[in-house]
Design a protein around this motif. Structure first.
Motif, PDB file in Angstrom:
ATOM      1  N   MET A 110       0.769  -1.202   0.036  1.00 50.10           N
ATOM      2  CA  MET A 110       0.084  -0.126   0.088  1.00 50.10           C
ATOM      3  C   MET A 110       0.823   1.204   0.040  1.00 50.10           C
ATOM      4  O   MET A 110       0.672   2.188  -0.648  1.00 50.10           O
ATOM      5  N   GLN A 111       1.802   1.254   0.879  1.00 47.38           N
ATOM      6  CA  GLN A 111       2.851   2.424   0.893  1.00 47.38           C
ATOM      7  C   GLN A 111       3.399   2.703  -0.310  1.00 47.38           C
ATOM      8  O   GLN A 111       3.963   3.813  -0.445  1.00 47.38           O
ATOM      9  N   GLU A 112       3.744   1.609  -1.092  1.00 43.67           N
ATOM     10  CA  GLU A 112       4.552   1.880  -2.608  1.00 43.67           C
ATOM     11  C   GLU A 112       3.614   2.472  -3.401  1.00 43.67           C
ATOM     12  O   GLU A 112       4.202   3.183  -4.380  1.00 43.67           O
ATOM     13  N   ARG A 113       2.247   2.402  -3.060  1.00 41.83           N
ATOM     14  CA  ARG A 113       1.433   3.116  -4.370  1.00 41.83           C
ATOM     15  C   ARG A 113       0.817   4.469  -3.709  1.00 41.83           C
ATOM     16  O   ARG A 113       0.719   5.187  -4.740  1.00 41.83           O
ATOM     17  N   VAL A 114       0.491   4.701  -2.740  1.00 45.71           N
ATOM     18  CA  VAL A 114      -0.021   5.905  -2.373  1.00 45.71           C
ATOM     19  C   VAL A 114       0.727   6.264  -0.756  1.00 45.71           C
ATOM     20  O   VAL A 114       1.170   5.578  -0.150  1.00 45.71           O
ATOM     21  N   GLN A 115       0.422   7.511  -0.792  1.00 48.92           N
ATOM     22  CA  GLN A 115       1.048   8.348   0.523  1.00 48.92           C
ATOM     23  C   GLN A 115      -0.317   8.775   1.424  1.00 48.92           C
ATOM     24  O   GLN A 115      -0.770   9.860   0.968  1.00 48.92           O
ATOM     25  N   VAL A 116      -1.274   8.001   1.932  1.00 49.27           N
ATOM     26  CA  VAL A 116      -2.268   8.126   2.453  1.00 49.27           C
ATOM     27  C   VAL A 116      -2.240   7.925   3.895  1.00 49.27           C
ATOM     28  O   VAL A 116      -1.490   6.916   4.385  1.00 49.27           O
ATOM     29  N   PRO A 117      -2.967   8.584   4.985  1.00 49.11           N
ATOM     30  CA  PRO A 117      -2.911   8.054   6.192  1.00 49.11           C
ATOM     31  C   PRO A 117      -3.252   6.631   6.485  1.00 49.11           C
ATOM     32  O   PRO A 117      -4.264   6.357   5.848  1.00 49.11           O
ATOM     33  N   MET A 118      -2.800   6.126   7.598  1.00 50.69           N
ATOM     34  CA  MET A 118      -3.187   4.882   7.921  1.00 50.69           C
ATOM     35  C   MET A 118      -3.177   4.590   9.508  1.00 50.69           C
ATOM     36  O   MET A 118      -2.437   5.407   9.954  1.00 50.69           O
ATOM     37  N   ILE A 119      -3.905   3.678   9.944  1.00 52.02           N
ATOM     38  CA  ILE A 119      -3.744   3.112  11.074  1.00 52.02           C
ATOM     39  C   ILE A 119      -3.596   1.787  11.366  1.00 52.02           C
ATOM     40  O   ILE A 119      -4.185   1.056  10.498  1.00 52.02           O
ATOM     41  N   ALA A 130      -2.017 -13.944  22.338  1.00 55.06           N
ATOM     42  CA  ALA A 130      -2.163 -12.455  21.508  1.00 55.06           C
ATOM     43  C   ALA A 130      -0.622 -11.611  21.954  1.00 55.06           C
ATOM     44  O   ALA A 130      -0.556 -11.486  23.104  1.00 55.06           O
ATOM     45  N   TRP A 131      -0.118 -10.971  21.090  1.00 59.19           N
ATOM     46  CA  TRP A 131       0.829 -10.240  21.364  1.00 59.19           C
ATOM     47  C   TRP A 131       0.577  -8.674  21.559  1.00 59.19           C
ATOM     48  O   TRP A 131      -0.548  -8.208  21.106  1.00 59.19           O
ATOM     49  N   SER A 132       1.530  -8.091  22.545  1.00 59.70           N
ATOM     50  CA  SER A 132       1.172  -6.682  23.025  1.00 59.70           C
ATOM     51  C   SER A 132       1.310  -5.816  21.729  1.00 59.70           C
ATOM     52  O   SER A 132       1.856  -6.007  20.647  1.00 59.70           O
ATOM     53  N   GLU A 133       0.846  -4.567  21.846  1.00 62.25           N
ATOM     54  CA  GLU A 133       0.591  -3.584  20.958  1.00 62.25           C
ATOM     55  C   GLU A 133       2.389  -3.168  20.491  1.00 62.25           C
ATOM     56  O   GLU A 133       2.933  -3.084  19.423  1.00 62.25           O
ATOM     57  N   GLU A 134       3.067  -3.099  21.599  1.00 59.58           N
ATOM     58  CA  GLU A 134       4.856  -2.871  21.460  1.00 59.58           C
ATOM     59  C   GLU A 134       5.295  -4.042  20.488  1.00 59.58           C
ATOM     60  O   GLU A 134       5.910  -3.835  19.478  1.00 59.58           O
ATOM     61  N   ASP A 135       5.084  -5.333  20.563  1.00 62.31           N
ATOM     62  CA  ASP A 135       5.482  -6.379  20.039  1.00 62.31           C
ATOM     63  C   ASP A 135       5.012  -6.263  18.662  1.00 62.31           C
ATOM     64  O   ASP A 135       5.616  -6.759  17.687  1.00 62.31           O
ATOM     65  N   VAL A 136       3.826  -6.273  18.511  1.00 59.18           N
ATOM     66  CA  VAL A 136       3.172  -6.028  17.101  1.00 59.18           C
ATOM     67  C   VAL A 136       3.759  -4.902  16.350  1.00 59.18           C
ATOM     68  O   VAL A 136       4.254  -5.024  15.094  1.00 59.18           O
ATOM     69  N   PHE A 137       3.985  -3.621  16.865  1.00 58.25           N
ATOM     70  CA  PHE A 137       4.902  -2.608  16.218  1.00 58.25           C
ATOM     71  C   PHE A 137       6.193  -3.041  15.644  1.00 58.25           C
ATOM     72  O   PHE A 137       6.550  -2.921  14.254  1.00 58.25           O
ATOM     73  N   LEU A 138       6.763  -3.686  16.480  1.00 57.56           N
ATOM     74  CA  LEU A 138       8.160  -4.178  16.151  1.00 57.56           C
ATOM     75  C   LEU A 138       8.126  -5.127  14.999  1.00 57.56           C
ATOM     76  O   LEU A 138       9.262  -5.317  14.137  1.00 57.56           O
ATOM     77  N   ALA A 139       7.291  -6.278  15.151  1.00 57.46           N
ATOM     78  CA  ALA A 139       7.107  -7.129  14.056  1.00 57.46           C
ATOM     79  C   ALA A 139       6.664  -6.813  12.700  1.00 57.46           C
ATOM     80  O   ALA A 139       7.037  -7.168  11.815  1.00 57.46           O
ATOM     81  N   LEU A 140       5.878  -5.657  12.551  1.00 55.93           N
ATOM     82  CA  LEU A 140       5.610  -4.721  11.642  1.00 55.93           C
ATOM     83  C   LEU A 140       6.876  -3.801  10.918  1.00 55.93           C
ATOM     84  O   LEU A 140       6.550  -3.418  10.114  1.00 55.93           O
ATOM     85  N   ASN A 146       8.716   7.306  17.103  1.00 55.90           N
ATOM     86  CA  ASN A 146       7.863   8.594  16.123  1.00 55.90           C
ATOM     87  C   ASN A 146       7.587   8.354  14.917  1.00 55.90           C
ATOM     88  O   ASN A 146       6.843   9.086  14.456  1.00 55.90           O
ATOM     89  N   GLU A 147       7.775   7.133  14.232  1.00 59.31           N
ATOM     90  CA  GLU A 147       7.379   6.911  12.997  1.00 59.31           C
ATOM     91  C   GLU A 147       6.210   5.864  12.860  1.00 59.31           C
ATOM     92  O   GLU A 147       5.761   5.717  11.908  1.00 59.31           O
ATOM     93  N   ARG A 148       5.422   5.577  13.944  1.00 59.68           N
ATOM     94  CA  ARG A 148       4.411   4.601  14.186  1.00 59.68           C
ATOM     95  C   ARG A 148       3.192   5.316  13.944  1.00 59.68           C
ATOM     96  O   ARG A 148       2.703   6.217  14.425  1.00 59.68           O
ATOM     97  N   PRO A 149       2.365   4.428  13.308  1.00 58.13           N
ATOM     98  CA  PRO A 149       0.803   5.211  13.070  1.00 58.13           C
ATOM     99  C   PRO A 149       0.185   4.850  14.382  1.00 58.13           C
ATOM    100  O   PRO A 149       0.812   4.086  14.969  1.00 58.13           O
ATOM    101  N   PRO A 150      -0.855   5.460  14.443  1.00 59.82           N
ATOM    102  CA  PRO A 150      -1.993   5.321  15.581  1.00 59.82           C
ATOM    103  C   PRO A 150      -2.384   3.818  15.557  1.00 59.82           C
ATOM    104  O   PRO A 150      -2.275   3.089  14.489  1.00 59.82           O
ATOM    105  N   ILE A 151      -2.632   3.259  16.619  1.00 61.93           N
ATOM    106  CA  ILE A 151      -3.005   1.588  17.002  1.00 61.93           C
ATOM    107  C   ILE A 151      -4.099   1.679  17.629  1.00 61.93           C
ATOM    108  O   ILE A 151      -4.131   2.476  18.766  1.00 61.93           O
TER     109      ILE A 151
END
Length: 179
Positions: A110-119, A130-140, A146-151
């Motif tokens: 998606m990011q290669e094609r458009v620059q639109v907001p995402m969460i 279930a993984w924590s938010e922090e672990d999911v952020f790292l896995a992604l 500072n570069e993370r989208p809202p979750i």
């Protein structure tokens, strides 16, 4: 009338179709078909083109929700749907880390094609493993805070939870437009 196009994407079984069904004011248009590949291990039916739902906000504003298929073999639909999107939510099933790579692949596509907001919409957070938010952020691949989208945590089966996620996405879109 102004129409905002929001994409609901993510890997197979993350809750995309259920998300749209939970909040749409119209009967959802879907393209479900019998699952014939490894998807059949997770569910009987799967989206093969897209889901479509709508929310009307008065006479002058409508929100169109498009759900993508989760399998890479349908990435041509990802391409079609993201091109005119105003924003998107990437649903990630927190309890299936084996799917994180696919979620990351979809996000990169998606990011290669458009620059639109995402969460990120974190689903299945109440499941065992279930993984924590922090672990999911790292896995992604979001190492820099500072570069993370809202979750947001979202239960695709609960209309109120989905509505909160849609509101968070629209708010993020509006903040991005104002910046």
């Amino acid at each position: 009338m102004e129409i905002m196009r929001l994409i609901v994407t993510g890997s197979v079984g993350a809750g995309k179709s259920t998300f749209i069904r939970s909040v749409s004011e119209i009967e959802v248009v879907d393209t479900d078909a019998a699952a014939t590949d490894e998807t059949a291990l997770l569910k009987e039916r799967t989206t093969v083109a897209f889901d479509f739902g709508r929310l009307q906000f008065g006479p002058d504003m409508a929100l169109h929700l498009y759900g993508t298929p989760g399998q890479s073999r349908f990435d041509f639909m990802w391409d079609i749907l993201i091109r005119k999107a105003h924003a998107y939510i990437l649903l990630v099933a927190a309890h299936r880390p084996r799917e994180f790579r696919q979620a990351r692949k979809i996000r990169n596509f998606m990011q290669e094609r458009v620059q639109v907001p995402m969460i990120i919409g974190l689903t299945h957070t109440d499941c065992i493993g279930a993984w924590s938010e922090e672990d999911v952020f790292l896995a992604l691949g979001y190492v820099d805070e500072n570069e993370r989208p809202p979750i947001v945590k979202v239960n695709p089966m609960e209309g109120d939870s989905v509505a909160e996620a849609v509101i968070a996405l629209v708010q993020h879109l509006m903040q991005s437009c104002a910046a």
